[in-house]
Design a protein around this motif. Structure first.
Motif, PDB file in Angstrom:
ATOM      1  N   ASN A 366     -15.765 -14.998 -18.474  1.00 52.10           N
ATOM      2  CA  ASN A 366     -15.865 -16.262 -19.202  1.00 52.10           C
ATOM      3  C   ASN A 366     -14.562 -16.600 -19.919  1.00 52.10           C
ATOM      4  O   ASN A 366     -14.066 -17.727 -19.832  1.00 52.10           O
ATOM      5  CB  ASN A 366     -17.002 -16.183 -20.232  1.00 52.10           C
ATOM      6  CG  ASN A 366     -18.348 -16.585 -19.659  1.00 52.10           C
ATOM      7  OD1 ASN A 366     -18.750 -17.732 -19.728  1.00 52.10           O
ATOM      8  ND2 ASN A 366     -19.051 -15.622 -19.087  1.00 52.10           N
ATOM      9  N   LEU A 367     -13.988 -15.629 -20.613  1.00 50.70           N
ATOM     10  CA  LEU A 367     -12.772 -15.876 -21.383  1.00 50.70           C
ATOM     11  C   LEU A 367     -11.578 -16.140 -20.478  1.00 50.70           C
ATOM     12  O   LEU A 367     -10.801 -17.072 -20.713  1.00 50.70           O
ATOM     13  CB  LEU A 367     -12.495 -14.677 -22.301  1.00 50.70           C
ATOM     14  CG  LEU A 367     -13.456 -14.547 -23.485  1.00 50.70           C
ATOM     15  CD1 LEU A 367     -13.342 -13.166 -24.128  1.00 50.70           C
ATOM     16  CD2 LEU A 367     -13.176 -15.636 -24.520  1.00 50.70           C
ATOM     17  N   VAL A 372      -7.349 -19.491 -18.498  1.00 52.72           N
ATOM     18  CA  VAL A 372      -6.510 -19.733 -17.322  1.00 52.72           C
ATOM     19  C   VAL A 372      -6.651 -21.171 -16.842  1.00 52.72           C
ATOM     20  O   VAL A 372      -5.663 -21.801 -16.439  1.00 52.72           O
ATOM     21  CB  VAL A 372      -6.842 -18.735 -16.190  1.00 52.72           C
ATOM     22  CG1 VAL A 372      -6.157 -19.138 -14.889  1.00 52.72           C
ATOM     23  CG2 VAL A 372      -6.423 -17.326 -16.581  1.00 52.72           C
ATOM     24  N   SER A 373      -7.857 -21.714 -16.877  1.00 45.51           N
ATOM     25  CA  SER A 373      -8.055 -23.091 -16.400  1.00 45.51           C
ATOM     26  C   SER A 373      -7.271 -24.084 -17.256  1.00 45.51           C
ATOM     27  O   SER A 373      -6.635 -24.996 -16.722  1.00 45.51           O
ATOM     28  CB  SER A 373      -9.543 -23.451 -16.385  1.00 45.51           C
ATOM     29  OG  SER A 373     -10.088 -23.430 -17.689  1.00 45.51           O
ATOM     30  N   ILE A 377      -4.025 -26.368 -15.782  1.00 41.38           N
ATOM     31  CA  ILE A 377      -3.985 -27.827 -15.900  1.00 41.38           C
ATOM     32  C   ILE A 377      -2.785 -28.259 -16.737  1.00 41.38           C
ATOM     33  O   ILE A 377      -2.113 -29.249 -16.414  1.00 41.38           O
ATOM     34  CB  ILE A 377      -5.292 -28.369 -16.509  1.00 41.38           C
ATOM     35  CG1 ILE A 377      -6.488 -28.043 -15.592  1.00 41.38           C
ATOM     36  CG2 ILE A 377      -5.202 -29.879 -16.716  1.00 41.38           C
ATOM     37  CD1 ILE A 377      -6.386 -28.616 -14.188  1.00 41.38           C
ATOM     38  N   ALA A 378      -2.483 -27.518 -17.813  1.00 38.82           N
ATOM     39  CA  ALA A 378      -1.314 -27.845 -18.632  1.00 38.82           C
ATOM     40  C   ALA A 378      -0.031 -27.705 -17.822  1.00 38.82           C
ATOM     41  O   ALA A 378       0.870 -28.553 -17.907  1.00 38.82           O
ATOM     42  CB  ALA A 378      -1.258 -26.927 -19.858  1.00 38.82           C
ATOM     43  N   PRO A 417     -10.379 -30.596 -10.118  1.00 44.11           N
ATOM     44  CA  PRO A 417      -8.941 -30.543 -10.427  1.00 44.11           C
ATOM     45  C   PRO A 417      -8.378 -29.129 -10.518  1.00 44.11           C
ATOM     46  O   PRO A 417      -7.179 -28.932 -10.348  1.00 44.11           O
ATOM     47  CB  PRO A 417      -8.855 -31.258 -11.785  1.00 44.11           C
ATOM     48  CG  PRO A 417     -10.035 -32.160 -11.821  1.00 44.11           C
ATOM     49  CD  PRO A 417     -11.114 -31.387 -11.128  1.00 44.11           C
ATOM     50  N   LEU A 418      -9.237 -28.154 -10.781  1.00 45.50           N
ATOM     51  CA  LEU A 418      -8.754 -26.776 -10.896  1.00 45.50           C
ATOM     52  C   LEU A 418      -8.166 -26.291  -9.576  1.00 45.50           C
ATOM     53  O   LEU A 418      -7.107 -25.643  -9.558  1.00 45.50           O
ATOM     54  CB  LEU A 418      -9.907 -25.869 -11.335  1.00 45.50           C
ATOM     55  CG  LEU A 418      -9.528 -24.486 -11.873  1.00 45.50           C
ATOM     56  CD1 LEU A 418      -8.568 -24.590 -13.044  1.00 45.50           C
ATOM     57  CD2 LEU A 418     -10.786 -23.724 -12.280  1.00 45.50           C
TER      58      LEU A 418
END
Length: 458
Positions: A366-367, A372-373, A377-378, A417-418
């Motif tokens: 989960n973390l 990472v996602s 995106i950043a 988008p990932l």
């Protein structure tokens, strides 16, 4: 313009910081690790939001070529990749299912029939609830009364396929896997609007290589939701708002985040209005676009409204699902950085107690997925369509910001988008090779943990 962007950055950071400070004062207790994780989460989000806003503002008003493949041969650009994508996916799904059956035999030394083994392995977490809805619809007594928290479109498709197969589990597996195959084709077509064919194929590869992508083959809503979402965005990009928004309404009748497709539609709508205004001023076409597309976008929330109507018809309360979510699953809306905080705290508690099934099967996935996602995106926001990254931010806040999240990998994998982000960072052959093998290993590990119930994966 640069000065204005700077002020927007400051405003964005101030808003996020205000919510964070409010949360800090409202929280009863803190831990060092929880505060660190929440700060990391909100910092990554602010960075991501600033990059997304910068891209949105600086994105060209006019698309240079909204259909990159128009001047190329159809067979070369479309037909061959479709065959390649579908062939690889079908073979991988068959191999996927065979390997899982062989693992079942090895772990349990049980030589049940193929269908019985599969039913045991895949009917877990939310799957029995969807099959229960398909068979009995929504009821008001016993444990099945809690099924009202699940949206109806996926069970409706299961029921339709049941008329063909005569078996609800088989029908559910068919719906999920057929939708997964169609999603791959639509993801390729969507990516092709902005990428070369090679990069678009790689986008599809990462969509199905993400560690939690095994949920696209499970009897749950992920593959149907993905198909409807990607198809809706594709038609939005093609300026066909009516079919796009009908698909968006169906997506919001499948899962609550489907209503967020309104974000993609609205961002693209604003861009189209701006382009038309700069080109022709307040022309008749400008006003036609203003009202006709605006009307179409109003269709997207109808799926969610339909679900609320079902709640009302079954229970007498359109928001009964929220009551059950809170009372039965301790689930309500919160802040995404609070999620990072309590999940990190629970990770340390699990390590202290030696509950390594929760360490590796729940809290760490989960973390890692959440952090990472946001990072991906950043990092890729300037290479991605602004409407996609804005949608992802809204999706992240909506799905991750709940008070008892167990399903971050499953939810985030369905955010298209990932996969585009990972395709953007793997143009180099070495990075592509490393990430391909890493994700393959992680997906197998995740599959094992899910199928055999030794870990708490949702």
């Amino acid at each position: 313009m640069q000065k204005h962007i700077k002020y927007i950055y400051i405003f964005c950071a101030a808003v996020c910081s205000a919510f964070y400070i409010y949360w800090m004062f409202d929280k009863d207790s803190f831990s060092v690790q929880g505060v660190f994780a929440s700060l990391l989460s909100v910092s990554l989000f602010i960075l991501c939001a600033c990059k997304v806003i910068s891209t949105w503002i600086s994105e060209p008003v006019f698309d240079t070529d909204d259909t990159i493949s128009v001047k190329q041969d159809f067979k070369k650009v479309h037909l061959y990749p479709w065959i390649k994508i579908l062939s690889v996916l079908i073979l991988s799904r068959i191999l996927f299912l065979v390997i899982s059956y062989l693992m079942y035999i090895y772990v349990f030394a049980d030589h049940n029939s193929f269908s019985e083994a599969f039913r045991y392995m895949w009917l877990r977490t939310d799957s029995p609830s969807y099959l229960g809805i398909a068979e009995n619809w929504y009821v008001t007594e016993g444990d099945p009364r809690f099924h009202i928290v699940f949206f109806p479109l996926y069970p409706i498709f299961i029921k339709l396929f049941w008329f063909i197969t005569g078996n609800y589990f088989t029908a559910a597996m068919l719906v999920s896997n057929i939708c997964a195959l169609l999603s791959a084709v639509m993801m390729y077509e969507l990516a092709l609007l902005d990428m070369s064919s090679k990069d678009a194929v790689r986008t599809v590869k990462y969509l199905f290589l993400l560690p939690a992508a095994m949920f696209f083959s499970a009897p749950m809503t992920e593959s149907l939701f993905l198909l409807l979402s990607v198809s809706a965005v594709y038609f939005i990009r093609k300026k066909k708002y009516l079919p796009a928004c009908i698909l968006g309404a169906l997506a919001s009748f499948t899962r609550s985040p489907g209503v967020l497709l309104l974000v993609v539609a609205f961002v693209e709508y604003l861009k189209d209005l701006r382009a038309e205004y700069r080109k022709n001023g307040r022309s008749s076409y400008f006003f036609k676009m203003l009202f006709s597309r605006g009307f179409c976008m109003a269709l997207i929330p109808l799926g969610l409204l339909g679900y609320l109507l079902i709640n009302y018809c079954v229970t007498g309360n359109p928001f009964q699902f929220a009551i059950y979510q809170k009372e039965h699953w301790f689930q309500r809306m919160g802040f995404f950085f609070n999620t990072a905080s309590y999940q990190t705290e629970n990770l340390f508690y699990a390590i202290r107690d030696g509950a390594f099934n929760k360490v590796f099967g729940l809290w760490i996935p989960n973390l890692i997925y959440s952090f990472v996602s946001l990072g991906i995106i950043a990092f890729t926001a300037k290479k991605m369509r602004a409407s996609y990254s804005v949608y992802f931010l809204a999706y992240f806040v909506f799905t991750i910001g709940v008070t008892w999240l167990l399903s971050a990998p499953r939810y985030l994998t369905a955010a298209f988008p990932l996969a585009i982000g990972f395709a953007c960072v793997t143009k180099n052959k070495i990075s592509d090779y490393i990430l391909t093998w890493l994700f393959s290993v992680l997906q197998i590990a995740y599959l094992i943990m899910y199928l055999f119930g030794g870990f708490h994966i949702y």
